[in-house]
Design an enzyme around this catalytic site. Structure first.
Site, PDB file in Angstrom:
ATOM      1  N   MET A  73      13.495  40.482  15.047  1.00 18.27           N
ATOM      2  CA  MET A  73      12.866  41.209  16.157  1.00 18.27           C
ATOM      3  C   MET A  73      13.906  41.985  16.959  1.00 18.27           C
ATOM      4  O   MET A  73      13.822  42.080  18.177  1.00 18.27           O
ATOM      5  CB  MET A  73      12.135  40.231  17.101  1.00 18.27           C
ATOM      6  CG  MET A  73      11.064  39.433  16.424  1.00 18.27           C
ATOM      7  SD  MET A  73      10.309  38.231  17.522  1.00 18.27           S
ATOM      8  CE  MET A  73      11.521  36.953  17.551  1.00 18.27           C
ATOM      9  N   LYS A 123       0.227  40.367  16.406  1.00 16.05           N
ATOM     10  CA  LYS A 123       1.634  40.005  16.438  1.00 16.05           C
ATOM     11  C   LYS A 123       2.551  41.093  15.927  1.00 16.05           C
ATOM     12  O   LYS A 123       3.470  40.822  15.188  1.00 16.05           O
ATOM     13  CB  LYS A 123       1.897  38.718  15.636  1.00 16.05           C
ATOM     14  CG  LYS A 123       1.522  37.460  16.368  1.00 16.05           C
ATOM     15  CD  LYS A 123       2.763  36.707  16.713  1.00 16.05           C
ATOM     16  CE  LYS A 123       2.505  35.758  17.842  1.00 16.05           C
ATOM     17  NZ  LYS A 123       3.209  34.519  17.769  1.00 16.05           N
ATOM     18  N   ASP A 131      -1.569  36.483  11.396  1.00  8.85           N
ATOM     19  CA  ASP A 131      -0.979  37.640  12.060  1.00  8.85           C
ATOM     20  C   ASP A 131      -0.446  38.611  11.021  1.00  8.85           C
ATOM     21  O   ASP A 131      -0.519  38.360   9.824  1.00  8.85           O
ATOM     22  CB  ASP A 131       0.083  37.225  13.082  1.00  8.85           C
ATOM     23  CG  ASP A 131       1.170  36.394  12.471  1.00  8.85           C
ATOM     24  OD1 ASP A 131       1.740  36.822  11.475  1.00  8.85           O
ATOM     25  OD2 ASP A 131       1.436  35.291  13.003  1.00  8.85           O
TER      26      ASP A 131
HETATM   27  N1  SAH Z   1       8.284  33.131  11.485  1.00 11.02           N
HETATM   28  C1  SAH Z   1       8.896  34.304  10.918  1.00 11.02           C
HETATM   29  C2  SAH Z   1       9.577  35.151  11.941  1.00 11.02           C
HETATM   30  C3  SAH Z   1       8.675  35.675  13.011  1.00 11.02           C
HETATM   31  S1  SAH Z   1       9.480  36.711  14.146  1.00 11.02           S
HETATM   32  C4  SAH Z   1       9.840  33.895   9.796  1.00 11.02           C
HETATM   33  O1  SAH Z   1      10.102  32.719   9.626  1.00 11.02           O
HETATM   34  O2  SAH Z   1      10.263  34.750   9.060  1.00 11.02           O
HETATM   35  C5  SAH Z   1       9.130  38.298  13.492  1.00 11.02           C
HETATM   36  C6  SAH Z   1      10.382  38.944  12.946  1.00 11.02           C
HETATM   37  O3  SAH Z   1      10.743  38.365  11.727  1.00 11.02           O
HETATM   38  C7  SAH Z   1      10.228  40.417  12.628  1.00 11.02           C
HETATM   39  O4  SAH Z   1      10.386  41.216  13.772  1.00 11.02           O
HETATM   40  C8  SAH Z   1      11.366  40.633  11.680  1.00 11.02           C
HETATM   41  O5  SAH Z   1      12.598  40.726  12.326  1.00 11.02           O
HETATM   42  C9  SAH Z   1      11.354  39.323  10.908  1.00 11.02           C
HETATM   43  N2  SAH Z   1      10.583  39.401   9.672  1.00 11.02           N
HETATM   44  C10 SAH Z   1       9.586  38.608   9.289  1.00 11.02           C
HETATM   45  N3  SAH Z   1       9.153  38.920   8.057  1.00 11.02           N
HETATM   46  C11 SAH Z   1       9.904  39.967   7.658  1.00 11.02           C
HETATM   47  C12 SAH Z   1       9.965  40.750   6.466  1.00 11.02           C
HETATM   48  N4  SAH Z   1       9.137  40.542   5.438  1.00 11.02           N
HETATM   49  N5  SAH Z   1      10.878  41.742   6.418  1.00 11.02           N
HETATM   50  C13 SAH Z   1      11.722  41.967   7.419  1.00 11.02           C
HETATM   51  N6  SAH Z   1      11.706  41.274   8.557  1.00 11.02           N
HETATM   52  C14 SAH Z   1      10.826  40.266   8.668  1.00 11.02           C
END
Ligand code: SAH
Length: 512
Positions: A173, A57, A35
């Site tokens: 999110m 996603k 994704d």
């Molecule tokens: N599994 C992921 C989270 C998925 S939910 C994890 O462990 O990080 C998706 C959300 O994660 C995004 O909307 C944002 O809020 C956050 N996110 C994920 N990667 C990010 C990044 N590089 N920078 C900022 N926010 C991030």
């Protein structure tokens, strides 16, 4: 036979923030389902015939609904394939990895989960915000800011508890729901002056951090146009950022640097740019075509005992020569009596990796400099072998032939890789490129051939970095202006030219 599924966390974005195990799963996959939060550069590590499926996603705008993703992964595994489901961060942190794993278990499909560095941990770290700190927070809480649409949200999140706990709060999110989040926290008793940080695209070259307070968080986010993916951090640890921000201070942070070398060669430059926080945009211009069934090369290898010198002027020349030598059943010992000359540090490094220390590496990495060294030590009985690319410069052959016998053997050809023309033009036209690097004359010629002479004017606004004088000459011959030439003809020196420039520009900003 059933396949197997790996639910893999790809980490928060910085290319090197991935586990060895995750990389292994990428390398062995028949299918990779990924994704948008997983760094797509990892796909380069996959097998050549690996199938890639992008399931999107973007928050609330899934390219493929979750049920379909679950089905897709299960079906591919049932076809007997190794499926790597690559997700940003960690698969079990709001990644719906739990649901995917449940389906696999229900259908008796073999699976493993590979944890990744989750964005609230890795992202805060790169933003200079320790998620816990003895003076500020002794717990942290990771919360979804994305409301469920089935009315269960109010029971799901205990705003009163969150508002009164002393720890750091990190909402994922949460951007589209920001007003609701800050209002709820204030209503339930959280101090309206609590520091807030928005960390977008954390750990990547385009990381951006905006700070606010709980009270003005929404207003500032709108004003600064904060967009997903963003981590919303609430807590006094945010104040430590000023002191601990290290990532955004990196030498090439935020710089978009177009790299024009053949794909195989570009890796060290690309890696260095990434390590320094920049964004390498790789546009391969040349493809190396080895001369197949090269009987001429075979003959000269069989006659190596008649030679006193071999000159290598590129990494490719070294690779093709030694691969052939080994294929023919020889090893480096057949070279024991021959002096080996290398033009360029990378050429020399490549020879060393074949177990030989080059005898002569001229100070300047050009043929002229090698000639200066050789002209006084060669005598008539010497014989020189030069295995190299088609259409290379004549200089060294002509000059050395005045001294002794010289045998040139063409071992490969650099041909233009036109498959990236559209991409190259789009990148230039978008105006996102800060620097273009040229590491050889041929990469200039090939890049021009790729984009077409009629498009050269589009490079007028871009800063061109040249590796050395001969490359610069070629750039100027095309009517282009050189912004900086690196002091030495090495990748490191080229990187230095860019980072020095950035330093000067930054100083300029402070004094203005
Ligand atoms: N599994 C992921 C989270 C998925 S939910 C994890 O462990 O990080 C998706 C959300 O994660 C995004 O909307 C944002 O809020 C956050 N996110 C994920 N990667 C990010 C990044 N590089 N920078 C900022 N926010 C991030």
């Amino acid at each position: 036979m059933n396949g197997k599924v790996y639910l893999v966390g790809a980490g928060p974005g910085d290319y090197k923030l991935i586990t060895l195990k995750a990389l292994e799963c990428i390398k062995k996959a028949d299918v990779i389902v990924y994704d948008r939060l997983a760094n797509i550069n990892y796909l380069k590590e996959a097998k050549e015939d690996c199938e890639f499926i992008n399931v999107g996603k973007a928050s609330s705008n899934h390219l493929l609904p979750q049920d379909d993703i679950n089905r897709l992964i299960a079906d591919k595994a049932l076809e007997g394939k190794i499926v790597t489901r690559l997700k940003g961060g960690d698969p079990y942190v709001f990644g719906r990895g739990g649901e995917e794993a449940e389906i696999l278990r229900d259908e008796n499909i073999d699976f493993e989960v590979v944890p990744g560095i989750t964005s609230p941990i890795g992202g805060l770290c790169y933003a200079g915000i320790p998620i816990t700190h003895r003076d500020h927070a002794s717990s942290f809480h990771i919360i979804t800011g994305h409301p469920r649409h089935d009315g269960k949200e109010t029971q799901e999140i205990n705003w009163n508890a969150l508002a009164n706990v002393k720890g750091t709060l990190v909402f994922l999110m949460g951007i589209s729901n920001l007003q609701h989040i800050s209002e709820n926290l204030i209503k339930e008793g959280k101090d309206k002056d609590t520091p807030v940080a928005f960390v977008s695209w954390a750990t990547r070259y385009n990381q951006r951090v905006v700070t606010a307070t709980l009270e003005n968080a929404y207003e500032i986010a709108v004003k600064e146009d904060v967009k997903p993916p963003t981590l919303i951090v609430v807590g006094s640890v945010v104040n430590l950022r000023e002191k601990l921000n290290f990532f955004e201070e990196k030498e090439l942070f935020g710089q978009n640097i177009l790299v024009t070398r053949s794909r195989k060669q570009s890796s060290s430059l690309v890696e260095k740019i990434m390590d320094l926080g920049g964004n390498p945009i790789e546009i391969p211009t040349i493809q190396i075509d080895k001369i197949e069934n090269n009987t001429e090369l075979e003959n000269e290898i069989n006659n190596l005992n008649t030679y006193s010198y071999i000159i290598f002027s590129s990494k490719n020349a070294v690779d093709v020569f030694f691969d052939k030598l080994y294929d023919m059943g020889y090893d480096s010992r057949v070279l024991y009596n021959i002096k080996i000359c290398a033009i360029g540090i990378e050429t020399a490094r490549c020879i060393k990796s074949r177990g030989i220390n080059p005898d002569i590496i001229p100070e300047k990495f050009v043929a002229e400099s090698l000639y200066e060294v050789l002209k006084d030590i060669l005598n008539k009985e010497d014989k020189i072998l030069i295995p190299r690319a088609k259409n290379a410069r004549e200089f060294i052959i002509e000059k050395l032939s005045e001294k002794c016998e010289v045998k040139e053997v063409i071992t490969y050809e650099s041909i233009i890789d036109l498959s990236h023309k559209e991409e190259a033009l789009r990148v230039i036209e978008d105006g996102v490129v800060d620097y273009i690097t040229f590491a050889s004359s041929s990469s200039v010629k090939n890049f021009v051939a790729l984009i077409g002479k009629e498009n050269l004017y589009k490079l007028n606004q871009t800063k061109i970095i040249s590796i050395g004088q001969i490359t610069s000459q070629t750039i100027e011959d095309f009517g282009l202006e050189i912004y900086r030439q690196s002091e030495e003809a090495t990748i490191n020196s080229m990187i230095e030219a860019i980072s020095n420039d950035k330093k000067i520009l930054n100083l300029g900003e402070i004094t203005c």
